[in-house]
Design a protein around this motif. Structure first.
Motif, PDB file in Angstrom:
ATOM      1  N   THR A 130      20.298  40.501  63.261  1.00  0.00           N
ATOM      2  CA  THR A 130      19.969  39.533  64.559  1.00  0.00           C
ATOM      3  C   THR A 130      20.161  38.327  64.821  1.00  0.00           C
ATOM      4  O   THR A 130      19.954  37.722  63.389  1.00  0.00           O
ATOM      5  CB  THR A 130      18.813  39.412  65.321  1.00  0.00           C
ATOM      6  OG1 THR A 130      17.740  38.991  64.411  1.00  0.00           O
ATOM      7  CG2 THR A 130      18.373  41.456  65.971  1.00  0.00           C
ATOM      8  N   TRP A 131      21.551  38.136  65.839  1.00  0.00           N
ATOM      9  CA  TRP A 131      22.288  36.381  65.661  1.00  0.00           C
ATOM     10  C   TRP A 131      21.999  36.289  67.355  1.00  0.00           C
ATOM     11  O   TRP A 131      21.723  36.449  68.176  1.00  0.00           O
ATOM     12  CB  TRP A 131      23.628  36.602  64.857  1.00  0.00           C
ATOM     13  CG  TRP A 131      23.075  37.450  64.097  1.00  0.00           C
ATOM     14  CD1 TRP A 131      23.795  38.221  63.733  1.00  0.00           C
ATOM     15  CD2 TRP A 131      23.134  36.062  63.029  1.00  0.00           C
ATOM     16  NE1 TRP A 131      23.269  38.480  62.177  1.00  0.00           N
ATOM     17  CE2 TRP A 131      23.476  37.264  61.722  1.00  0.00           C
ATOM     18  CE3 TRP A 131      23.057  34.807  62.358  1.00  0.00           C
ATOM     19  CZ2 TRP A 131      23.934  36.890  59.833  1.00  0.00           C
ATOM     20  CZ3 TRP A 131      22.558  35.203  60.844  1.00  0.00           C
ATOM     21  CH2 TRP A 131      23.371  36.085  59.827  1.00  0.00           C
ATOM     22  N   ASP A 132      21.751  34.795  67.161  1.00  0.00           N
ATOM     23  CA  ASP A 132      21.530  34.088  68.563  1.00  0.00           C
ATOM     24  C   ASP A 132      22.745  33.052  68.942  1.00  0.00           C
ATOM     25  O   ASP A 132      23.394  32.431  68.295  1.00  0.00           O
ATOM     26  CB  ASP A 132      20.576  32.931  68.575  1.00  0.00           C
ATOM     27  CG  ASP A 132      20.313  31.829  69.390  1.00  0.00           C
ATOM     28  OD1 ASP A 132      20.838  32.543  70.317  1.00  0.00           O
ATOM     29  OD2 ASP A 132      19.096  31.349  69.494  1.00  0.00           O
ATOM     30  N   ARG A 181      26.109  33.656  71.682  1.00  0.00           N
ATOM     31  CA  ARG A 181      26.491  34.609  72.364  1.00  0.00           C
ATOM     32  C   ARG A 181      27.944  35.539  72.838  1.00  0.00           C
ATOM     33  O   ARG A 181      28.832  34.887  72.935  1.00  0.00           O
ATOM     34  CB  ARG A 181      26.678  34.046  74.270  1.00  0.00           C
ATOM     35  CG  ARG A 181      25.498  32.388  74.430  1.00  0.00           C
ATOM     36  CD  ARG A 181      26.048  31.829  75.455  1.00  0.00           C
ATOM     37  NE  ARG A 181      24.762  31.223  75.753  1.00  0.00           N
ATOM     38  CZ  ARG A 181      24.767  29.986  76.519  1.00  0.00           C
ATOM     39  NH1 ARG A 181      26.545  29.050  77.443  1.00  0.00           N
ATOM     40  NH2 ARG A 181      23.919  29.019  76.984  1.00  0.00           N
TER      41      ARG A 181
END
Length: 343
Positions: free
Chosen positions: A293-295, A297
């Motif tokens: 998971t990566w923050d 957009r």
């Protein structure tokens, strides 16, 4: 020290605010166009004989114009000027060779000093490209990073005679301030923080950031950077810091609280790596990264900008190195790629 200094850092909005945080100590905001970091906090300390600039921005017009405007606003446009680079990344170093004044020094931590040589730059990129290919990074995407990665395109002139390495514990006196060098490797092999004990001020560079997590990636000459980073965090955490001065963004929490958050973040990331590999053993670092998971957009991994894929894969590789050093992950060579599994 002025009681409102921390609040000033919290209230910063926009790239046009030069702040005098303490007498003779200024924050100079430097915009970082087309970069998710958005802005660099350069710092200027005005001295009686020579002034000191801490970090510079990229070697590009927007950074150059903002830096010169900041020096003018601080009254230091014509000061004899030395430059201190907290680490070798080009958003910190890009203008060093342009802004240092005649007879001035460009200081940098001992661990990053080799990167001031053009010969080392060529060696580094060759070795790191090979490592990323072996970890599954597609060659066609890697070619894109060659022209878009600011680490390759926006750095300073190298091989200059006035680069001077700093050792852990060295001290510099500028005006009324004494700065002690604290080696804080991890983000780079030779990143340094600067401690002003009398004022309880710590320039944290990219070692501790308050609303983003510093990028920890692999280095050809530096084993287990995440392990080194966590050790350095523990060292800095013991300092009685009243005013932390980060290189990006603003101050949101106390230093010790933020360090605890960063340590917890990396613990969760290691747990995620182990979970993914337990479910799907034999992944390359590239394929592992796509499942993490990566923050950011983006709708998914395929939509990541390629430069951000490069940074993300580097972070995953650093976590793999850390877990291998702890005996929790092993890797094997299949003749083309390194593949990883939980031990």
């Amino acid at each position: 020290m002025r009681a409102d200094a921390v609040q000033q850092l919290r209230d910063v909005h926009g790239p046009d605010r030069v702040l005098e945080l303490l007498p003779g100590l200024f924050r100079l905001p430097i915009p970082l166009p087309r970069n998710p970091l958005r802005e660099l906090n350069a710092y200027l300390i005005r001295g009686r004989e020579r002034s000191l600039l801490i970090d510079t921005g990229f070697r590009e017009p927007a950074c150059r114009q903002a830096l010169q405007a900041g020096l003018r606003a601080a009254g230091a446009e014509h000061d004899p000027l030395d430059v201190l680079l907290t680490h070798i990344h080009t958003d910190h170093t890009g203008l060093a060779s342009e802004v240092v004044r005649p007879g001035g020094a460009i200081y940098i931590g001992r661990g990053d000093y080799p990167f001031t040589s053009r010969a080392w730059e060529e060696e580094y990129w060759g070795r790191i490209d090979q490592r990323f290919l072996q970890e599954g990074f597609p060659p066609e995407e890697l070619r894109i990073t060659t022209g878009t990665n600011p680490a390759r395109t926006l750095g300073p002139d190298l091989d200059l005679p006035n680069y001077q390495p700093l050792e852990d514990g060295d001290r510099l006196t500028v005006g009324e301030y004494t700065l002690e060098v604290i080696a804080a490797p991890g983000h780079t092999p030779g990143q340094i923080c600067l401690w002003m004990a009398n004022q309880q001020v710590l320039f944290t560079a990219d070692h501790v950031l308050f609303d983003i997590t510093p990028n920890i990636t692999v280095w050809p000459s530096y084993a287990n950077p995440l392990g080194g980073y966590l050790d350095s965090l523990a060292l800095v955490r013991r300092l009685p810091v009243r005013l932390p001065l980060p290189a990006h963004r603003t101050v949101q929490t106390g230093l010790q609280e933020r360090i605890d958050e960063i340590i917890a973040h990396h613990s969760r990331r290691c747990g995620e790596v182990l979970t993914v590999l337990s479910t799907t053993p034999g992944l390359t670092a590239y394929d592992l990264t796509a499942r993490m998971t990566w923050d950011i957009r983006c709708r998914g991994w395929e939509d990541f900008p390629v430069p951000q894929k490069w940074f993300a894969v580097g972070e995953a590789m650093a976590h793999l190195e850390y877990l291998m050093a702890r005996g929790q992950v092993a890797r094997s060579w299949d003749g083309r790629f390194w593949r990883h599994r939980v031990t």
